[in-house]
Design an enzyme around this catalytic site. Structure first.
Site, mmCIF file in Angstrom:
data_model
loop_
_atom_site.group_PDB
_atom_site.id
_atom_site.type_symbol
_atom_site.label_atom_id
_atom_site.label_comp_id
_atom_site.label_asym_id
_atom_site.label_seq_id
_atom_site.Cartn_x
_atom_site.Cartn_y
_atom_site.Cartn_z
ATOM 1 N N SER A 183 51.263 5.664 -52.421
ATOM 2 C CA SER A 183 50.950 6.807 -53.098
ATOM 3 C C SER A 183 50.000 6.814 -54.077
ATOM 4 O O SER A 183 49.509 7.927 -54.294
ATOM 5 C CB SER A 183 52.348 7.354 -53.578
ATOM 6 N N HIS A 211 55.252 9.677 -47.816
ATOM 7 C CA HIS A 211 53.958 10.255 -47.923
ATOM 8 C C HIS A 211 53.400 10.504 -46.356
ATOM 9 O O HIS A 211 52.277 10.931 -46.525
ATOM 10 C CB HIS A 211 52.988 9.738 -48.712
ATOM 11 N N LYS A 242 58.456 16.413 -49.623
ATOM 12 C CA LYS A 242 57.149 16.621 -49.936
ATOM 13 C C LYS A 242 56.548 17.356 -48.871
ATOM 14 O O LYS A 242 56.536 18.665 -49.190
ATOM 15 C CB LYS A 242 56.494 15.155 -49.862
HETATM 16 C C1 LIG Z 1 58.606 10.287 -53.329
HETATM 17 C C2 LIG Z 1 59.048 9.174 -52.256
HETATM 18 C C3 LIG Z 1 60.302 8.945 -52.177
HETATM 19 C C4 LIG Z 1 61.395 9.682 -52.777
HETATM 20 O O1 LIG Z 1 61.476 10.834 -51.868
HETATM 21 P P1 LIG Z 1 62.233 12.067 -52.353
HETATM 22 O O2 LIG Z 1 62.504 12.802 -51.221
HETATM 23 O O3 LIG Z 1 61.340 12.781 -53.590
HETATM 24 O O4 LIG Z 1 63.468 11.768 -53.244
HETATM 25 C C5 LIG Z 1 60.632 7.837 -51.568
HETATM 26 N N1 LIG Z 1 59.693 6.838 -51.125
HETATM 27 C C6 LIG Z 1 58.460 6.984 -51.401
HETATM 28 C C7 LIG Z 1 57.345 5.862 -50.923
HETATM 29 C C8 LIG Z 1 58.013 8.177 -51.989
HETATM 30 O O5 LIG Z 1 56.524 8.580 -52.187
#
Ligand SMILES: *Cc1c(COP(=O)(O)O)cnc(C)c1O
Length: 395
Positions: A183, A211, A242
């Site tokens: 990320s 992502h 996301k």
């Molecule tokens: C954003 C993210 C999460 C968490 O996802 P949510 O649905 O927002 O709780 C988990 N793992 C990674 C790699 C992320 O970037």
């Protein structure tokens, strides 16, 4: 002074302020979209994870409103008691087809998926081999399991093989965990090589596609699809929060794994299911993605356009291979100033500084989405050019 003053917390807050890492929350006063009202000002929003513009999509809103009428606003219980509505099951069935896997189990978020799944599949006597840059929810999931955790250098296959050799035969299950897309830098895990090593040494693979969901692979089917690795990645985590634009997380894999998590995935057992309207909106998102690749195509077209423009201007966008594009400024102060000046020029691009990224690699991180128009992007590029010159980031 009274014990109720929570003085020890005030002290810790003051420490954050001294270290310069105390922050206030930015306030979004409109839907998350290409141009959003942020702290009272309408600006081009380059920091959301709403990659496909689905968070405010008319079809998702309609599906969500209809579900409120049909199902009410809450699930009423945890899935394992009487909160398991047919809309939740329908979503899981649809996701399994979409991902080309035997079965899917949804969680309340990607975070709870990691927290629940890791702890349920490995235990004392097992080992987790984890990329050093894996997401916080993976780190927490590892802690909640009673397995040993060994980290390998970020995306370094030699170091991964070294760790695998080191742990050889000392453990029962050996689980390699990696983010699908990282990320902070927007680089993609070397999944084909990781899977090959895993198969060579009898390890399982676990990829967190938060992502990559809705971004990588055909219509966003994820990194296993992107690399043609169907059936060879044991556990795939996805998020619905996301690119899918709503909220939730899921795990995709073999039927026995999903049945086991049904009994042992703690957030699944002990926390209430997502509202039916959220499940209905997610379902509609998967419908849209199944109909055509239009949204993901647009996302990639936009992000290539933006990255090329920034690179042509002379900005350093690191090793990004995805729509996540860091614009590296260097010192923390410079990245914060870059973000502040961009905002004054009508662009919201969040700065990210130490300790989230290494010292000297502070940046603003942008995510171009499918919802941005060429005009949005051209205006944003102009702002970057102006502010970049001002701050001597480009010539
Ligand atoms: C954003 C993210 C999460 C968490 O996802 P949510 O649905 O927002 O709780 C988990 N793992 C990674 C790699 C992320 O970037």
């Amino acid at each position: 002074m009274s014990v109720h003053d929570l003085d020890f917390i005030t002290k810790k807050l003051n420490e954050l302020k001294e270290q310069g890492v105390y922050r206030k929350l930015t306030v979004l006063e409109s839907p998350s979209e290409a141009r959003s009202i942020i702290n009272g000002k309408k600006v081009i929003n380059l920091s959301s994870n709403n990659y496909l513009g689905l968070a405010n999509h008319p079809r998702l809103k309609k599906a969500s409103l209809e579900a409120v009428e049909k199902w009410g606003v809450g699930a009423g219980a945890v899935r394992t008691i009487i909160g398991n509505m047919s809309i939740h099951e329908e979503l899981e069935k649809r996701l399994a087809e979409f991902k080309h896997v035997e079965a899917v189990l949804t969680f309340q978020s990607g975070f709870t998926a990691n927290a629940g799944v890791i702890a349920a599949v490995v235990d004392k006597g097992d080992v987790i081999i984890s990329d050093e840059l894996n997401h916080a929810s993976i780190i927490d999931g590892c802690r909640l399991s009673r397995a040993d955790v060994i980290r390998y250098k970020h995306s370094d296959l030699e170091d991964l093989e070294r760790v695998i050799n080191e742990v050889k035969d000392n453990y029962n299950t050996k689980l390699i965990i990696t983010d699908g897309v990282f990320s902070m830098d927007g680089d993609i895990a070397k999944l084909p090589e990781i899977v090959e090593l895993a198969e060579k040494y009898g390890c399982l693979t676990y990829v967190d596609d938060a992502h990559a969901s809705g971004v990588l692979g055909k219509s966003g089917r994820g990194s296993a699809d992107h690399f043609g690795l169907h059936g060879r990645v044991d556990i795939q985590i996805g998020t619905l929060s996301k690119a899918i634009g709503v909220v939730g997380g899921y795990v995709a894999g073999r039927k026995n794994l999903i049945e086991w998590l049904n009994h042992r995935g703690r957030p699944f057992l002990f926390s209430t299911a997502v509202p039916p309207s959220a499940a209905a909106a997610c379902l509609e998102a998967i419908n849209i993605l199944s109909e055509s690749t239009e949204l993901t195509d647009k996302l990639w077209e936009n992000s290539r356009y933006m990255k090329k423009a920034l690179n042509d201007l002379g900005f350093n966008t690191g090793k990004s291979e995805t729509p996540i594009t860091p614009v590296i400024a260097g010192e923390d102060k410079l990245a914060i100033e870059l973000s502040k000046r961009l905002f004054e020029e009508g662009v919201f691009a969040q700065s990210i500084v130490f300790p989230t990224v290494p010292r000297g690699a502070a940046r603003v991180r942008i995510m171009v989405t499918a919802a941005h128009s060429k005009k949005d992007l051209d205006e944003a590029i102009k702002a970057f050019e102006k502010v970049g010159r001002e701050l001597n980031l480009i010539k």
